[in-house]
Design a protein around this motif. Structure first.
Motif, PDB file in Angstrom:
ATOM      1  N   PHE A 105     -28.336  -6.759 -30.829  1.00 55.03           N
ATOM      2  CA  PHE A 105     -27.181  -7.062 -31.669  1.00 55.03           C
ATOM      3  C   PHE A 105     -27.506  -8.118 -32.727  1.00 55.03           C
ATOM      4  O   PHE A 105     -27.193  -7.944 -33.910  1.00 55.03           O
ATOM      5  N   ILE A 106     -28.136  -9.211 -32.305  1.00 54.94           N
ATOM      6  CA  ILE A 106     -28.383 -10.302 -33.246  1.00 54.94           C
ATOM      7  C   ILE A 106     -29.425  -9.899 -34.288  1.00 54.94           C
ATOM      8  O   ILE A 106     -29.249 -10.147 -35.488  1.00 54.94           O
ATOM      9  N   ALA A 107     -30.511  -9.264 -33.850  1.00 55.14           N
ATOM     10  CA  ALA A 107     -31.551  -8.855 -34.787  1.00 55.14           C
ATOM     11  C   ALA A 107     -31.041  -7.797 -35.763  1.00 55.14           C
ATOM     12  O   ALA A 107     -31.320  -7.858 -36.964  1.00 55.14           O
ATOM     13  N   VAL A 108     -30.265  -6.845 -35.263  1.00 54.46           N
ATOM     14  CA  VAL A 108     -29.716  -5.814 -36.142  1.00 54.46           C
ATOM     15  C   VAL A 108     -28.699  -6.418 -37.104  1.00 54.46           C
ATOM     16  O   VAL A 108     -28.643  -6.026 -38.280  1.00 54.46           O
ATOM     17  N   PHE A 109     -27.905  -7.377 -36.639  1.00 47.68           N
ATOM     18  CA  PHE A 109     -26.943  -8.029 -37.535  1.00 47.68           C
ATOM     19  C   PHE A 109     -27.665  -8.737 -38.673  1.00 47.68           C
ATOM     20  O   PHE A 109     -27.280  -8.607 -39.845  1.00 47.68           O
ATOM     21  N   ILE A 110     -28.729  -9.482 -38.336  1.00 42.51           N
ATOM     22  CA  ILE A 110     -29.495 -10.174 -39.378  1.00 42.51           C
ATOM     23  C   ILE A 110     -30.116  -9.168 -40.338  1.00 42.51           C
ATOM     24  O   ILE A 110     -30.078  -9.342 -41.572  1.00 42.51           O
ATOM     25  N   SER A 111     -30.700  -8.094 -39.796  1.00 38.17           N
ATOM     26  CA  SER A 111     -31.344  -7.089 -40.654  1.00 38.17           C
ATOM     27  C   SER A 111     -30.324  -6.386 -41.543  1.00 38.17           C
ATOM     28  O   SER A 111     -30.634  -6.050 -42.692  1.00 38.17           O
ATOM     29  N   SER A 129     -29.346   1.689 -37.814  1.00 38.26           N
ATOM     30  CA  SER A 129     -29.067   0.512 -36.984  1.00 38.26           C
ATOM     31  C   SER A 129     -29.304   0.821 -35.514  1.00 38.26           C
ATOM     32  O   SER A 129     -29.838  -0.008 -34.773  1.00 38.26           O
ATOM     33  N   ALA A 130     -28.915   2.026 -35.083  1.00 39.21           N
ATOM     34  CA  ALA A 130     -29.150   2.424 -33.693  1.00 39.21           C
ATOM     35  C   ALA A 130     -30.642   2.468 -33.393  1.00 39.21           C
ATOM     36  O   ALA A 130     -31.086   2.041 -32.317  1.00 39.21           O
ATOM     37  N   ALA A 131     -31.429   2.984 -34.347  1.00 43.32           N
ATOM     38  CA  ALA A 131     -32.882   3.012 -34.152  1.00 43.32           C
ATOM     39  C   ALA A 131     -33.462   1.600 -34.136  1.00 43.32           C
ATOM     40  O   ALA A 131     -34.392   1.308 -33.374  1.00 43.32           O
ATOM     41  N   ASN A 132     -32.899   0.714 -34.960  1.00 42.32           N
ATOM     42  CA  ASN A 132     -33.384  -0.666 -35.000  1.00 42.32           C
ATOM     43  C   ASN A 132     -33.063  -1.423 -33.715  1.00 42.32           C
ATOM     44  O   ASN A 132     -33.780  -2.348 -33.333  1.00 42.32           O
ATOM     45  N   GLY A 143     -30.710  -6.706 -45.365  1.00 40.41           N
ATOM     46  CA  GLY A 143     -31.075  -5.402 -45.903  1.00 40.41           C
ATOM     47  C   GLY A 143     -30.026  -4.831 -46.838  1.00 40.41           C
ATOM     48  O   GLY A 143     -30.361  -4.302 -47.912  1.00 40.41           O
ATOM     49  N   ILE A 144     -28.753  -4.911 -46.451  1.00 43.80           N
ATOM     50  CA  ILE A 144     -27.679  -4.388 -47.316  1.00 43.80           C
ATOM     51  C   ILE A 144     -27.596  -5.194 -48.613  1.00 43.80           C
ATOM     52  O   ILE A 144     -27.419  -4.623 -49.700  1.00 43.80           O
ATOM     53  N   PHE A 145     -27.759  -6.503 -48.526  1.00 43.64           N
ATOM     54  CA  PHE A 145     -27.713  -7.343 -49.727  1.00 43.64           C
ATOM     55  C   PHE A 145     -28.860  -6.996 -50.687  1.00 43.64           C
ATOM     56  O   PHE A 145     -28.626  -6.750 -51.879  1.00 43.64           O
ATOM     57  N   GLY A 166     -35.132 -10.139 -36.450  1.00 48.83           N
ATOM     58  CA  GLY A 166     -34.179  -9.713 -37.476  1.00 48.83           C
ATOM     59  C   GLY A 166     -34.757  -9.785 -38.876  1.00 48.83           C
ATOM     60  O   GLY A 166     -34.503  -8.904 -39.713  1.00 48.83           O
ATOM     61  N   LEU A 167     -35.565 -10.807 -39.146  1.00 46.64           N
ATOM     62  CA  LEU A 167     -36.140 -10.980 -40.481  1.00 46.64           C
ATOM     63  C   LEU A 167     -37.269  -9.996 -40.772  1.00 46.64           C
ATOM     64  O   LEU A 167     -37.740  -9.926 -41.914  1.00 46.64           O
ATOM     65  N   THR A 168     -37.727  -9.266 -39.787  1.00 48.03           N
ATOM     66  CA  THR A 168     -38.786  -8.274 -40.028  1.00 48.03           C
ATOM     67  C   THR A 168     -38.252  -6.849 -40.074  1.00 48.03           C
ATOM     68  O   THR A 168     -39.000  -5.935 -40.415  1.00 48.03           O
ATOM     69  N   MET A 169     -36.988  -6.655 -39.751  1.00 44.32           N
ATOM     70  CA  MET A 169     -36.438  -5.299 -39.686  1.00 44.32           C
ATOM     71  C   MET A 169     -35.545  -4.955 -40.881  1.00 44.32           C
ATOM     72  O   MET A 169     -35.063  -3.829 -40.984  1.00 44.32           O
ATOM     73  N   TRP A 170     -35.337  -5.898 -41.786  1.00 46.82           N
ATOM     74  CA  TRP A 170     -34.410  -5.658 -42.886  1.00 46.82           C
ATOM     75  C   TRP A 170     -34.971  -4.697 -43.927  1.00 46.82           C
ATOM     76  O   TRP A 170     -34.203  -4.070 -44.685  1.00 46.82           O
ATOM     77  N   VAL A 171     -36.295  -4.556 -44.002  1.00 48.37           N
ATOM     78  CA  VAL A 171     -36.885  -3.732 -45.068  1.00 48.37           C
ATOM     79  C   VAL A 171     -36.481  -2.262 -44.934  1.00 48.37           C
ATOM     80  O   VAL A 171     -36.231  -1.584 -45.943  1.00 48.37           O
ATOM     81  N   GLU A 172     -36.407  -1.761 -43.710  1.00 48.72           N
ATOM     82  CA  GLU A 172     -35.999  -0.370 -43.519  1.00 48.72           C
ATOM     83  C   GLU A 172     -34.563  -0.158 -43.982  1.00 48.72           C
ATOM     84  O   GLU A 172     -34.246   0.841 -44.639  1.00 48.72           O
ATOM     85  N   VAL A 173     -33.692  -1.111 -43.638  1.00 49.57           N
ATOM     86  CA  VAL A 173     -32.291  -1.028 -44.068  1.00 49.57           C
ATOM     87  C   VAL A 173     -32.209  -1.101 -45.586  1.00 49.57           C
ATOM     88  O   VAL A 173     -31.463  -0.333 -46.223  1.00 49.57           O
TER      89      VAL A 173
END
Length: 364
Positions: free
Chosen positions: A171-177, A288-291, A181-183, A234-241
């Motif tokens: 939850f926390i890592a996906v929220f950060i990503s 997000s589910a995959a992340n 990522g959206i921004f 979280g800071l490493t997963m934002w690129v996919e988003v």
């Protein structure tokens, strides 16, 4: 517009309900979430981090039973009810596994448990140690359903409390990503030009660095710890988003409703947040589910390497690290049980991701 939106949502929900594995995964994730929140209520060992060690009964098989003598402490434990539920009980009492006990005059004589057919040390304690000299409530038979680990801790309790890290890091890592990522993706896709070039350069540089190495670098910069792992993942997963959002924004920003919003003089912020993003949420939900699954695996890998959650905190990855050598020593369950927990949780998120993809696909 609202009725159409509602009808599409209801249609997606109906399609999701027809997917057996998706519904099963959803309820499994809900169950694991409830277990992780109320882990200390469910765990046989409700001490903080389930860290009650009994070295004389280490590495026992599932279903092992032994009598435990609890010697009450004189230290007052001023702890609130909510603190006990969410953080575990500060156990100041002494617990001793025993094989035999008897009363001799005003003393309780007990024999400490010893494995491998050995005879334990015989000790005695004054009955006045116990309230009203009644020792019987302080001697209870305890069953270790999953056995004990190499430190003599209850493996079931460690597994239950370890679910907290693996579950909440998703939850926390996906929220950060999602936030980052959206921004970044919205900036690149909506404004294009120089902004798009700069954002894509950052994305490509981040993408080129191996995920595990990037997480390790961030953790070393932030120092090892519980929250540092969450932030690093979280800071490493934002690129996919960001890549998905950028592509979706580019394809949507030329639609007529966006053009109409610009003609009405709406700000760019309102156009992106109120008009574009709500219409591209389907692929974001799927990724997000995959992340979620990826974050759980990354955290488990970090804990296995010893740079994730630090002892005595319970973590499934750390439990595998502590006991992987027991696989060839005749007690593989010590590593297999937490490994199966990781596999089940990751599979649940992957299956629910596939179900959401099918339900949100307008072509089906």
């Amino acid at each position: 517009m609202s009725k159409n939106s509602n009808s599409l949502t209801q249609l997606a929900l109906q399609k999701f309900k027809k997917n057996f594995w998706g519904v099963l995964s959803f309820w499994l994730i809900v169950a694991i979430g409830l277990v992780s929140v109320f882990a200390y209520v469910l765990a046989p060992d409700n001490s903080q981090n389930a860290n009650q060690m009994h070295l004389t009964i280490h590495s026992k098989k599932p279903g092992f039973k032994v009598n435990i003598l609890t010697i009450p402490s004189e230290i007052n434990n001023n702890q609130s009810f909510l603190s006990k539920i969410f953080y575990g009980e500060k156990n100041t009492d002494t617990e001793i596994p025993i094989s035999e006990f008897k009363v001799n005059n005003d003393k309780l004589v007990y024999t400490e448990y010893a494995s491998d057919g050995l005879i334990g040390v015989e000790k005695e304690i004054a009955l006045s140690t116990f309230p009203n000299q009644d020792f019987k409530p302080f001697i209870k038979e305890r069953t270790f359903l999953f056995g004990t680990d190499k430190y003599g801790r209850d493996l079931l309790s460690r597994v239950l409390i370890g679910s907290r890290i693996s579950f909440f890091i998703g939850f926390i890592a996906v929220f950060i990503s999602l936030v980052v990522g959206i921004f970044m993706g919205s900036l690149a896709g909506y404004f294009g030009g120089v902004v798009d070039t700069i954002v894509m350069f950052i994305i490509n540089v981040t993408w080129s660095i191996p995920t595990l190495l990037l997480v390790i670098a961030i953790i070393l910069a932030l120092d090892k710890g519980f929250w540092q792992v969450f932030i690093a993942v979280g800071l490493t997963m934002w690129v996919e988003v960001a890549r998905v959002v950028r592509g979706q924004v580019i394809s949507v920003k030329e639609m007529q409703y966006v053009t109409a919003a610009k003609a009405l003089g709406y700000t760019d912020f309102r156009i992106v947040t109120r008009h574009i993003l709500p219409n591209i949420m389907a692929p974001i939900i799927v990724i997000s589910a995959a992340n979620f699954a990826a974050a759980i695996l990354i955290e488990s890998g970090l804990s296995f390497l010893g740079i994730g959650a630090q002892p005595p905190m319970a973590s499934w990855g750390a439990m595998i690290k502590d006991h992987y050598n027991y696989i060839i020593l005749g007690k593989p369950y010590l590593a297999i049980i937490p490994g199966l927990c990781i596999m089940i949780l990751v599979m649940a998120f992957m299956l629910i991701g596939n179900a959401l993809r099918d339900a949100l696909d307008v072509k089906n």
